[in-house]
Design a protein around this motif. Structure first.
Motif, PDB file in Angstrom:
ATOM      1  N   GLY B  23       0.811  -1.222   0.000  1.00 10.65           N
ATOM      2  CA  GLY B  23       0.000   0.000   0.000  1.00 10.65           C
ATOM      3  C   GLY B  23       0.830   1.250   0.000  1.00 10.65           C
ATOM      4  O   GLY B  23       0.340   2.338  -0.259  1.00 10.65           O
ATOM      5  N   ILE B  24       2.129   1.099   0.294  1.00  9.83           N
ATOM      6  CA  ILE B  24       3.026   2.247   0.257  1.00  9.83           C
ATOM      7  C   ILE B  24       3.929   2.077  -0.962  1.00  9.83           C
ATOM      8  O   ILE B  24       4.756   1.160  -0.998  1.00  9.83           O
ATOM      9  CB  ILE B  24       3.915   2.303   1.527  1.00  9.83           C
ATOM     10  N   LEU B  25       3.764   2.915  -1.950  1.00  2.00           N
ATOM     11  CA  LEU B  25       4.712   3.016  -3.066  1.00  2.00           C
ATOM     12  C   LEU B  25       4.918   1.743  -3.903  1.00  2.00           C
ATOM     13  O   LEU B  25       5.734   1.764  -4.794  1.00  2.00           O
ATOM     14  CB  LEU B  25       6.091   3.479  -2.569  1.00  2.00           C
ATOM     15  N   THR B  27       3.883   0.580  -6.489  1.00  2.00           N
ATOM     16  CA  THR B  27       3.067   0.767  -7.687  1.00  2.00           C
ATOM     17  C   THR B  27       3.822   0.585  -8.999  1.00  2.00           C
ATOM     18  O   THR B  27       3.198   0.574 -10.051  1.00  2.00           O
ATOM     19  CB  THR B  27       2.445   2.177  -7.683  1.00  2.00           C
ATOM     20  N   SER B  28       5.144   0.492  -8.949  1.00  4.86           N
ATOM     21  CA  SER B  28       5.895   0.324 -10.206  1.00  4.86           C
ATOM     22  C   SER B  28       7.184  -0.435  -9.929  1.00  4.86           C
ATOM     23  O   SER B  28       7.663  -0.474  -8.790  1.00  4.86           O
ATOM     24  CB  SER B  28       6.229   1.685 -10.825  1.00  4.86           C
ATOM     25  N   SER B  30      10.114   0.413 -10.961  1.00  2.00           N
ATOM     26  CA  SER B  30      11.207   1.335 -10.637  1.00  2.00           C
ATOM     27  C   SER B  30      11.163   1.752  -9.169  1.00  2.00           C
ATOM     28  O   SER B  30      12.196   1.880  -8.513  1.00  2.00           O
ATOM     29  CB  SER B  30      11.152   2.559 -11.548  1.00  2.00           C
ATOM     30  N   ILE B  31       9.953   1.946  -8.652  1.00  2.00           N
ATOM     31  CA  ILE B  31       9.859   2.421  -7.273  1.00  2.00           C
ATOM     32  C   ILE B  31      10.154   1.281  -6.286  1.00  2.00           C
ATOM     33  O   ILE B  31      10.761   1.485  -5.237  1.00  2.00           O
ATOM     34  CB  ILE B  31       8.483   3.081  -7.051  1.00  2.00           C
ATOM     35  N   GLU B  33      12.152  -1.227  -6.992  1.00  6.02           N
ATOM     36  CA  GLU B  33      13.610  -1.414  -7.095  1.00  6.02           C
ATOM     37  C   GLU B  33      14.322  -0.373  -6.227  1.00  6.02           C
ATOM     38  O   GLU B  33      15.307  -0.679  -5.547  1.00  6.02           O
ATOM     39  CB  GLU B  33      14.059  -1.270  -8.553  1.00  6.02           C
ATOM     40  N   ARG B  34      13.801   0.855  -6.241  1.00  3.75           N
ATOM     41  CA  ARG B  34      14.428   1.907  -5.430  1.00  3.75           C
ATOM     42  C   ARG B  34      14.400   1.519  -3.939  1.00  3.75           C
ATOM     43  O   ARG B  34      15.396   1.682  -3.238  1.00  3.75           O
ATOM     44  CB  ARG B  34      13.694   3.242  -5.645  1.00  3.75           C
ATOM     45  N   ARG B  92      14.117  -7.492 -11.563  1.00  5.73           N
ATOM     46  CA  ARG B  92      15.015  -6.463 -11.038  1.00  5.73           C
ATOM     47  C   ARG B  92      15.441  -6.762  -9.601  1.00  5.73           C
ATOM     48  O   ARG B  92      16.586  -6.538  -9.216  1.00  5.73           O
ATOM     49  CB  ARG B  92      14.313  -5.102 -11.062  1.00  5.73           C
ATOM     50  N   VAL B 272       8.183   5.160   5.412  1.00  2.00           N
ATOM     51  CA  VAL B 272       8.753   5.276   4.065  1.00  2.00           C
ATOM     52  C   VAL B 272       8.184   6.518   3.383  1.00  2.00           C
ATOM     53  O   VAL B 272       8.883   7.247   2.678  1.00  2.00           O
ATOM     54  CB  VAL B 272       8.455   4.022   3.217  1.00  2.00           C
ATOM     55  N   ALA B 273       6.893   6.763   3.612  1.00  3.29           N
ATOM     56  CA  ALA B 273       6.284   7.959   3.039  1.00  3.29           C
ATOM     57  C   ALA B 273       6.845   9.213   3.709  1.00  3.29           C
ATOM     58  O   ALA B 273       7.173  10.185   3.052  1.00  3.29           O
ATOM     59  CB  ALA B 273       4.770   7.910   3.195  1.00  3.29           C
ATOM     60  N   LEU B 274       6.965   9.175   5.023  1.00  2.00           N
ATOM     61  CA  LEU B 274       7.376  10.383   5.748  1.00  2.00           C
ATOM     62  C   LEU B 274       8.838  10.727   5.500  1.00  2.00           C
ATOM     63  O   LEU B 274       9.210  11.879   5.445  1.00  2.00           O
ATOM     64  CB  LEU B 274       7.136  10.207   7.252  1.00  2.00           C
ATOM     65  N   GLU B 275       9.674   9.715   5.382  1.00  2.00           N
ATOM     66  CA  GLU B 275      11.112   9.978   5.311  1.00  2.00           C
ATOM     67  C   GLU B 275      11.712   9.645   3.952  1.00  2.00           C
ATOM     68  O   GLU B 275      12.824  10.059   3.641  1.00  2.00           O
ATOM     69  CB  GLU B 275      11.804   9.163   6.420  1.00  2.00           C
ATOM     70  N   GLY B 276      10.999   8.867   3.156  1.00  2.00           N
ATOM     71  CA  GLY B 276      11.560   8.414   1.886  1.00  2.00           C
ATOM     72  C   GLY B 276      12.162   7.025   2.061  1.00  2.00           C
ATOM     73  O   GLY B 276      12.363   6.560   3.190  1.00  2.00           O
TER      74      GLY B 276
END
Lengths: 256, 311
Positions: B23-25, B27-28, B30-31, B33-34, B92, B272-276
């Motif tokens: 539910g957090i990020l 969605t792809s 690339s994200i 993998e990041r 990946r 992860v949303a708050l800090e990256g």
């Protein structure tokens, strides 16, 4: 945890519209009855109208808080329809803004993408730096902030695609000449993605650092939903890491 | 003295116990993998449903010091499109030695069987069954996580449909979460993910209205860590399968507490949303430092330490 990442704009707070400036037929600047003293040029806020919706807007000024809004969809239409004393709810400031580098600054705006540049020009002025502003749009009617920037005494070049104001052509042509004549330390731009990519190329050729502010469909605004991820091919082209989020990593991307 | 963050989860070897929560990020490719590059031990994709979903209109999320509230509304491209995304992501992540967990959701018990079969085509390392999203009640009614019976029924259908490892994601707002966990394990779950967000809402006094477009949403972040700890602590006393403990984890100490409550893996979401995504490497560093300081050589020596049977 880094203080910057602990607040994330918080919940929304109500502001009232104190004054409305008409920029052009479809664009208003709303001066609000409150301030966002910590805001930086290039950051954005989420503006909410109950029953209508919530959208991101770049910050035009922080004291008082001002937003320049172009009527392009249901939320922005409701925003430009607001009257003095009406309420609008704000959360922010969000994202990473511009960071002035050096003393000579070239500011570039495309269409309503010029919205954050008046704020940035003021920050340049406050720091005692020199700014040259290049604005481009399809027609004279699509330009914003021209009169305001002139009144503020900013050095200004204008291009329109139909030649109805300033030079006929694309703003990128003006920018090429401005880089040669003005010899800026850094370029700061906001506008359509195509313009930003052309500017990135131009800056790469001239070894000029660039700060490019991207637009994206934004939902959460805080790096949770993934909606505003910059397409991976663009990241690659710009030298940004894959999975770059406009709301969280940007909206301003530091290039070069 | 050394402290190892390595963990064996259902035979999957992981470099550390941190998992990007669903539910957090997610969605792809690339994200995800990041997140893997930034130190996640495993990555969970956003829940896929039978058909594409746009999700709810804005406002969908608010974040403040105490936590995050969201009602994104299960935005996803639909399970068929999701398989392509998962395949690419899996490729990946394999190169980085990071397993992929695939989350899914369906409106009916039967549909869970169909969606899981499709998602299994991507051969993720684990399939997480989201029976506990609190933000789609107006469309789909009471979540299947509400009772042991409905949770076990979904589990049985999914278990029959695929042989890949499955984890059932449970909701915190039930009287006895341990009993529900035992029912899904008896129905064939290989692991339990706990907890999903806590049903909640915000009202703006000046507007006199709910803030989220969906009116209600799910609370996550710091505010819910104590709720998540209690849920995991109760589940760990009722089942012996591994638990992915999720809810309000922001630092290494939080992760240690979750493991001491009985979790094998630790989900990280709001942080992860708050800090990256860089939050993963920070939590790992802090967890390792804590283990060194307190002389825990590995995660197993810490796991379940706060459970009554280990006192």
């Amino acid at each position: 945890m880094n203080e910057k990442h602990r607040f994330q704009g918080g919940v929304m707070r109500p502001f009232r519209v104190a004054n409305i400036l008409h920029e052009n037929e479809s664009t208003h600047t709303l001066l609000l009855s409150g301030r966002l003293p910590k805001a930086k040029a290039g950051q954005f806020v989420m503006a909410w109208l109950p029953e209508v919706g919530e959208k991101p807007f770049s910050i035009h000024a922080k004291i008082p808080l001002a937003l320049t809004i172009c009527d392009v969809g249901p939320v922005s239409h409701a925003m430009v329809s607001l009257q003095v004393q009406d309420r609008v709810w704000i959360r922010g400031p969000l994202g990473n803004g511009f960071e002035l580098k050096g003393s000579k600054h070239l500011l570039v705006g495309g269409g309503y993408g010029a919205a954050p540049l008046s704020f940035l020009a003021q920050e340049v002025f406050r720091q005692g730096g020199q700014a040259l502003v290049c604005l481009g749009a399809k027609t004279k009617a699509d330009l914003i902030l021209v009169e305001r920037l002139k009144r503020q005494g900013r050095e200004l070049r204008v291009a329109t695609e139909d030649g109805s104001e300033g030079r006929q052509g694309l703003v990128t042509e003006l920018v090429g000449e401005a880089i040669d004549a003005f010899q800026p330390d850094c370029l700061y731009a906001c506008g359509p993605t195509g313009m930003l990519l052309a500017l990135a190329d131009l800056c790469k050729q001239r070894s000029l650092p660039a700060q490019l502010s991207f637009e994206a469909l934004m939902r959460c605004g805080v790096g949770l939903c993934g909606s505003c991820e910059l397409p991976e091919d663009l990241c690659l082209q710009l030298g940004l890491p894959g999975g770059w989020l406009v709301c969280h990593d940007g909206p301003v991307a530091m290039i070069g | 003295m050394e402290a190892s963050l390595a963990v064996d989860f259902l035979g999957i070897q992981m470099k550390n116990p941190l998992v990007l929560a669903s539910g957090i990020l997610g969605t792809s490719a690339s994200i995800m993998e990041r997140c893997a590059r930034e130190g996640a031990g495993a990555v969970t994709s956003k829940s896929a449903s039978p058909e594409p979903r746009a999700g709810h209109a804005n406002p969908v999320t608010l974040a403040w010091n105490g936590g995050v509230i969201n009602a994104i509304g299960l935005t996803n491209p639909g399970c068929r499109e999701e398989v392509l995304l998962l395949r690419e992501t899996h490729e990946r992540l394999k190169a980085l030695g990071v397993p992929l967990f695939a989350s899914l959701f369906a409106p009916t018990i039967e549909a869970f069987g169909e969606v899981v079969r499709i998602i299994a085509e991507a051969e993720p390392d684990l399939i997480e069954i989201n029976i506990s999203c609190p933000n789609v009640g107006s469309e789909f009614g009471t979540p299947f996580s509400a009772t042991a019976k409905s949770a076990a029924e979904v589990t049985a259908v999914v278990r029959k449909a695929v042989s890949l490892p499955i984890s059932i994601k449970l909701a915190p707002n039930v009287p006895e979460i341990g009993r529900i966990a035992r029912a899904v394990v008896e129905a064939g779950a290989d692991a339990i993910t706990a907890i999903n967000t806590v049903p909640a809402m915000l009202i703006d006094a000046y507007a006199g209205k709910p803030v989220l477009k969906n009116a209600t949403g799910g609370l996550s972040g710091a505010a819910i860590k104590p709720v998540a700890l209690k849920a995991v602590w109760e589940i760990a006393q009722m089942v012996s399968v591994p638990i992915i403990g999720t809810g309000g984890i922001r630092c290494g100490l939080d992760a240690a507490e979750m493991i001491m409550a009985g979790a094998t893996l630790v989900g990280v979401g709001s942080a992860v949303a708050l800090e990256g995504p860089a939050v993963f490497s920070r939590i790992n560093t802090e967890l390792e430092a804590f283990m060194l300081q307190e002389a825990y050589p590995d995660l197993a020596s810490m796991r379940g330490k706060a459970l009554p049977q280990n006192e």
